[in-house]
Every structure is written in structure tokens, then in C-alpha cells.
Enzyme design. Structure first.
Site, short mmCIF file in Angstrom:
data_model
loop_
_atom_site.label_atom_id
_atom_site.label_comp_id
_atom_site.label_asym_id
_atom_site.label_seq_id
_atom_site.Cartn_x
_atom_site.Cartn_y
_atom_site.Cartn_z
N PRO A 114 0.78 -1.16 -0.02
CA PRO A 114 0.17 0.12 -0.06
C PRO A 114 0.82 1.22 -0.09
O PRO A 114 1.90 1.29 0.87
CB PRO A 114 -0.78 -0.16 1.29
CG PRO A 114 -0.60 -1.58 1.88
CD PRO A 114 0.69 -1.98 1.24
N CYS A 141 4.05 3.11 9.46
CA CYS A 141 4.27 4.33 9.13
C CYS A 141 5.27 5.01 9.75
O CYS A 141 4.98 5.17 11.08
CB CYS A 141 2.63 4.99 9.25
SG CYS A 141 2.76 6.93 8.67
N LYS A 159 1.21 -5.41 8.74
CA LYS A 159 2.60 -4.93 7.99
C LYS A 159 3.19 -4.00 9.27
O LYS A 159 2.53 -3.19 9.75
CB LYS A 159 2.45 -4.30 6.69
CG LYS A 159 3.70 -3.83 6.00
CD LYS A 159 3.08 -3.25 4.68
CE LYS A 159 4.49 -3.09 3.77
NZ LYS A 159 5.20 -1.77 4.23
N ASN A 171 9.97 -7.22 2.94
CA ASN A 171 9.68 -5.83 2.24
C ASN A 171 10.99 -4.91 2.50
O ASN A 171 11.40 -4.90 3.69
CB ASN A 171 8.63 -5.30 2.77
CG ASN A 171 8.23 -3.69 2.14
OD1 ASN A 171 7.80 -2.74 2.85
ND2 ASN A 171 8.18 -3.59 0.76
N GLY A 181 7.17 -2.31 -2.96
CA GLY A 181 6.71 -0.90 -2.73
C GLY A 181 7.31 -0.06 -3.97
O GLY A 181 6.79 -0.12 -5.15
N ARG A 182 8.27 0.94 -3.43
CA ARG A 182 8.67 2.02 -4.31
C ARG A 182 9.37 1.24 -5.58
O ARG A 182 9.58 1.97 -6.41
CB ARG A 182 9.78 2.62 -3.45
CG ARG A 182 9.29 3.77 -2.58
CD ARG A 182 10.38 4.29 -1.50
NE ARG A 182 11.26 3.22 -1.00
CZ ARG A 182 12.74 3.46 -0.79
NH1 ARG A 182 13.16 4.54 -1.25
NH2 ARG A 182 13.32 2.32 -0.30
#
Length: 389
Positions: A26, A111, A151, A213, A237-238
Site C-alpha cells: 500500500p 508508518c 505490516k 519488504n 513498494g517503491r
């Protein structure tokens, strides 16, 4: 050249069977329906929504309801929630289950954004073991038959790691899988992910899949992570920013199909245009008009898509100010479509890495692993619409 494996074992996340052990991470402002659909056109995996704040979902804000709306082609509806209040997270999960709005729910504890961590949310939250346990246990019960996953990051900083204790708690609570971004909050996205932490988590958590990740920029990186750590799957992700065809590379690397040829500039332009069209469709009911907002949104993707290709600065600047699909066609028509894949200049890191910094935390947050009255007041305001990690 990526060396393909024999078909990878099925990754089972609760009742979900993934032929390719790959999850799209996400990313706020990125992994909306438009981008998920585009990635799915290239490959296979589990494509997760942007992070949605539990409070906003329970309050049924317009944007949160938009974010949990899936296209009919999305056969596995995967939603990621962020929250700090156990009752609110439980209510959001209950809503998704009772109203049949999801097939998979993920909770974000990764986050690193200061405005979240300074109130005890995101990657700061697992430090408070009682709060973490309460949220996860209540969410798992509320999810019922739906697989609920988590996560997280390694912890707050090198001196305040949380991932092994959090992993054991989550496993005991009955989550369907655990994903670890192998950095601390203090590292943000800087430096190199510590894949050895994924190995340690895999050795600690033995009853549910562990996903890794961090620093997966290519299919080779994914294969190497799984070989080195023993993890059951990867979260990307990125590495896929401006590179949706990475999911085709990953599917082939795991023995599902044939790897696509590296894209020419024309093929990149076609993907960019397709992404823009899907964004226009996604924002179709926006008050400013779907085409206006969709074209405005595609602007931030320009540098990622055309990384390493011979596209002049003036044209790049014009693409980053595109106003309409017709305008986009005009600009893309100026590209040398037969320009071949540039190799190394198009590879490697994408997105901002940031720099290491001391995490912003509530006063005296680190003095205890459990909540006191002041801590509870701090987390009460932490449910903000902020990027997940």
C-alpha cells in the site's frame, strides 16, 4: 537477466491462494484502483489498497468510501487500515466484513511519518505491547472468516526494536500473515534494508507466512530476498513506481509465464498513457472533473516512468504539467518511440529515500512498554490520513 525458478509454491494467506508470492505494498496516493488494475494487467499477485484511516472509514467520508471501491476486474479486494484506537479499528473491520466490501484486510503498523509517530501511531505503536495486542486481537475477531494480516517495521530505532515481540503477538492473535519492512522508523527509507531481520522474524514466527519488504527493485532482488531470508513471499513498494511491468518480471521469475522484454520508450509511453486513462476513470465523479484530476495526478509519475530514458528536460517539464488526455497524446507523440531500454540508468532505487532522523514520539513514550493515561491521550488524536510504510 532474471533466472526463472520452477513454479513457486502457492502462498496461502488464510483462504487466499497466490500463485505468485508477491504483494503490492500500500502506498498513499499511488495504489488506488487505477494503479492496481494497471499492475494486474502485467502480472500476478495480491494488490492492496492505499492505506485508509479507520476513523474516516467508520465515518464514511467520501474519500474513504472511494478508496474501498473496487473495479469489477479486481477479484480479490484487499484493504489496508490504519488506526490507533482498538474500538475504531474493530468497527472498521466489522463494517468491511458485514457489508462485503473486502476479501482481505491488512493493518498498517509501519508508518514512519512524524505527524503520526509523535502521537504514538504507525511504527511507534508496537512499542506499547498492550495496545498492539488489543488492536490485533479485536481486529482478527471482527474479521471472522476474512484473512487479516499485519505490516510493520523493525521498530522505532536500533535501540528500540519491536518486530520480534510484535510478530509473536500477531501470530498468537491469529493473523494470516506478517509482513516486515526491514527498516526502523528512524531510517525512514534511507540506507539499505536489513534483510537479516526478515530471517530472524521467519525463525521466530513459524505458524503463518512471513513476507519481506525493502529494497526490491527487480525480480532478481525478490528471488535473492527469498533465498537469503527464507521468507514466504515479498512485498513490493517503491520498486514498482513507474514500473508496473515489474509484476510481469516477478511472475516469470517465480515460474509463471515468460518474462517480458525490457520496454522501449514507446512501450513506456503506452503504459504511462494507460495509467492516465485509468486515473481519469477512477476520478470520474470528482467535483473538478475526472480528466482534470486524473491528469493532475499522473504528473507525479513522470520521473519514475521515464527514469533513464532519453527524454529532454523541457518535455519532461511539459509532461509534469499535462492538462488533458489530448494534451498528453500531443506530448507523448514527441517521443522517439523506438528508443531501446537504457539498461542500468533505468534500474535501481525509485522514490525519495529521506535521511535518518530521530523519530518524533509522545513525551516519555519509551519509558514503558504499556500505556498510561498520558499515552492514551496521545494516541487518541493519531488517526490521521498519512502515508503508510
Amino acid at each position: 537477466m532474471t533466472t526463472a525458478l520452477a513454479p513457486a509454491p502457492i502462498l496461502r494467506i488464510g483462504p487466499l491462494d497466490l500463485d505468485v508470492p508477491v504483494v503490492l505494498a500500500p502506498m498513499a496516493g499511488i495504489t488506488n484502483t487505477a494503479y492496481r488494475r494497471l499492475c494486474a494487467e502485467y502480472g500476478a499477485g495480491l494488490y492492496v489498497s492505499e492505506m485508509i484511516t479507520s476513523r474516516a472509514l467508520v465515518e464514511r467520508t467520501r474519500e474513504s468510501m472511494r478508496l474501498i471501491t473496487f473495479h469489477q476486474s479486481e477479484t480479490t479486494r484487499s484493504v489496508q487500515l490504519y488506526g490507533v484506537d482498538p474500538a475504531t479499528v474493530e468497527a472498521a473491520v466489522t463494517m468491511l466484513r458485514e457489508e462485503d466490501r473486502a476479501d482481505h484486510i491488512d493493518l498498517n503498523f509501519g508508518c514512519p511519518v512524524p505527524k503520526v509517530t509523535r502521537k504514538g501511531g504507525g511504527s511507534a505503536l508496537p512499542w506499547k505491547l498492550d495496545l498492539f495486542r488489543d488492536i490485533v486481537e479485536r481486529a482478527v475477531r471482527a474479521a471472522g472468516p476474512l484473512p487479516l494480516t499485519v505490516k510493520m517495521r523493525k521498530g522505532i530505532d536500533a535501540d528500540h526494536l519491536t518486530y520480534l515481540e510484535a510478530g509473536r503477538i500477531a501470530e498468537g492473535a491469529g493473523v494470516a500473515s506478517i509482513a516486515l519492512h526491514a527498516r526502523t522508523a528512524s531510517e525512514f527509507y534511507s540506507g539499505h534494508a536489513d534483510w537479516s531481520a526478515i530471517t530472524k522474524l521467519k525463525e521466530t514466527v513459524t505458524d503463518v507466512p512471513v513476507l519481506g519488504n525493502g529494497d526490491i527493485w527487480s525480480a532478481d532482488d525478490a528471488l535473492r530476498m527469498m533465498a537469503e531470508t527464507g521468507c514466504d513471499g515479498v512485498v513490493v513498494g517503491r520498486g514498482c513506481l513507474g514500473k508496473p511491468w515489474l509484476f510481469g518480471d516477478l511472475a516469470a521469475a517465480f515460474g509463471r509465464g515468460v518474462a517480458p522484454e525490457p520496454p522501449s520508450l514507446g512501450e513506456v509511453a503506452d503504459a504511462f498513457k494507460r495509467h492516465a486513462e485509468l486515473l481519469v476513470e477512477f476520478f470520474g465523479d470528482d467535483a473538478d472533473g475526472g480528466e482534470h484530476r486524473g491528469c493532475r495526478d499522473i504528473r507525479k509519475h513522470v520521473a519514475w516512468y521515464f527514469k533513464g530514458y532519453g527524454v529532454g528536460g523541457q518535455l519532461r517539464s511539459q509532461l509534469a504539467q499535462v492538462e488533458s488526455l489530448a494534451h498528453l497524446d500531443e506530448l507523448l507523440g514527441q517521443l522517439e518511440r523506438d528508443q531501446p531500454y537504457p539498461g542500468e540508468p533505468a534500474e535501481g532505487q525509485r522514490g525519495r529515500a529521506g535521511t535518518p532522523k530521530s523519530p518524533a514520539l509522545p513525551d516519555r513514550w519509551l519509558e514503558s512498554r504499556t500505556l498510561d493515561a498520558a499515552d492514551r491521550a496521545a494516541v487518541a488524536g493519531a488517526e490521521l490520513d498519512s502515508s503508510g510504510g
